[in-house]
Design a protein around this motif. Structure first.
Motif, PDB file in Angstrom:
ATOM      1  N   UNK A 143      42.660  17.524-122.094  1.00  0.00           N
ATOM      2  CA  UNK A 143      42.094  16.590-121.124  1.00  0.00           C
ATOM      3  C   UNK A 143      40.864  17.183-120.439  1.00  0.00           C
ATOM      4  N   UNK A 144      40.927  18.466-120.104  1.00  0.00           N
ATOM      5  CA  UNK A 144      39.775  19.129-119.477  1.00  0.00           C
ATOM      6  C   UNK A 144      38.586  19.171-120.428  1.00  0.00           C
ATOM      7  N   UNK A 145      38.841  19.469-121.713  1.00  0.00           N
ATOM      8  CA  UNK A 145      37.739  19.501-122.691  1.00  0.00           C
ATOM      9  C   UNK A 145      37.112  18.120-122.869  1.00  0.00           C
ATOM     10  N   UNK A 204      31.397  14.471-119.068  1.00  0.00           N
ATOM     11  CA  UNK A 204      30.400  14.855-118.054  1.00  0.00           C
ATOM     12  C   UNK A 204      29.077  15.220-118.713  1.00  0.00           C
ATOM     13  N   UNK A 205      29.155  15.942-119.832  1.00  0.00           N
ATOM     14  CA  UNK A 205      27.943  16.301-120.575  1.00  0.00           C
ATOM     15  C   UNK A 205      27.233  15.046-121.046  1.00  0.00           C
ATOM     16  N   UNK A 206      27.992  14.120-121.582  1.00  0.00           N
ATOM     17  CA  UNK A 206      27.408  12.862-122.055  1.00  0.00           C
ATOM     18  C   UNK A 206      26.755  12.082-120.914  1.00  0.00           C
ATOM     19  N   UNK A 207      27.418  12.028-119.773  1.00  0.00           N
ATOM     20  CA  UNK A 207      26.863  11.303-118.627  1.00  0.00           C
ATOM     21  C   UNK A 207      25.558  11.950-118.147  1.00  0.00           C
ATOM     22  N   UNK A 208      25.502  13.275-118.142  1.00  0.00           N
ATOM     23  CA  UNK A 208      24.291  13.965-117.703  1.00  0.00           C
ATOM     24  C   UNK A 208      23.147  13.753-118.694  1.00  0.00           C
ATOM     25  N   UNK A 209      23.448  13.836-119.983  1.00  0.00           N
ATOM     26  CA  UNK A 209      22.423  13.557-120.992  1.00  0.00           C
ATOM     27  C   UNK A 209      21.933  12.118-120.904  1.00  0.00           C
ATOM     28  N   UNK A 210      22.857  11.189-120.704  1.00  0.00           N
ATOM     29  CA  UNK A 210      22.470   9.777-120.582  1.00  0.00           C
ATOM     30  C   UNK A 210      21.566   9.576-119.372  1.00  0.00           C
TER      31      UNK A 210
END
Length: 194
Positions: free
Chosen positions: A43-45, A51-57
């Motif tokens: 779940x953490x991964x 979060x990475x996807x949201x920041x890139x988006x």
């Protein structure tokens, strides 16, 4: 007269049954605790990946068509670039939307770069657009074995694109990452209009 009670054999059999039930219960409890930790780790991964996807988006969605200068003072050939040589950032761009609540003397645009360093995807930002060294890395995701960035424009996908005055940015950016535990993960992000 006979006394009521259990024989030694009956007591030993009942203790054996109790020990078997207790061992099975401890085993089930241990297995459920191990499963809980495994589910939490997975779940953490997944949350880190989201979060990475949201920041890139957010970064790519607010990309600005402004070229910047690197720490050496040389201008970048394009407002958004992928790696051109080993050791280069895998993605460099200028983005809008950098809030300035304290009204510090800085631009509203921000230079952002993504790097793959020893299996970690890192994001670094510069306090100024031109000539500033990037700040400390923000580790977005660990366990990245490979990362490829390609740019899409007019339905054509390539590792680089040609900037024009009318269209200084690509239409979209595709990131293909090979992640430990997941395998290849492909993500497509639309680029803002700068």
């Amino acid at each position: 007269m006979k006394r009521a009670g259990f024989t030694l054999v009956e007591v030993l059999i009942s203790l054996l049954i109790f020990a078997l039930i207790a061992a099975a219960g401890a085993s089930v409890l241990s297995l459920s605790i191990d499963n809980r930790f495994a589910v939490k780790a997975a779940s953490d991964r997944t949350a880190e990946l989201q979060r990475t996807r949201a920041l890139l988006r957010a970064d790519l969605g607010q990309a600005a068509a402004r070229r910047s200068r690197g720490p050496t003072g040389r201008p970048q050939p394009q407002p958004m670039m992928g790696a051109t040589a080993p050791g280069d950032p895998v993605l460099v761009l200028s983005r809008a939307g950098w809030s300035n609540p304290g009204e510090a003397a800085r631009p509203s645009l921000q230079r952002v770069e993504y790097r793959l360093v020893e299996g970690r995807l890192e994001r670094r930002v510069s306090s100024h657009l031109d000539g500033a060294r990037p700040g400390p890395p923000q580790v977005l995701y660990e366990g990245v074995r490979d990362l490829t960035v390609t740019f899409l424009r007019d339905g054509t996908e390539a590792p680089a694109f040609i900037t024009t005055l009318e269209r200084p940015l690509p239409d979209a950016v595709r990131l293909t990452m090979t992640l430990e535990g997941y395998g290849p993960v492909e993500q497509l992000f639309l680029v803002g209009g700068g």
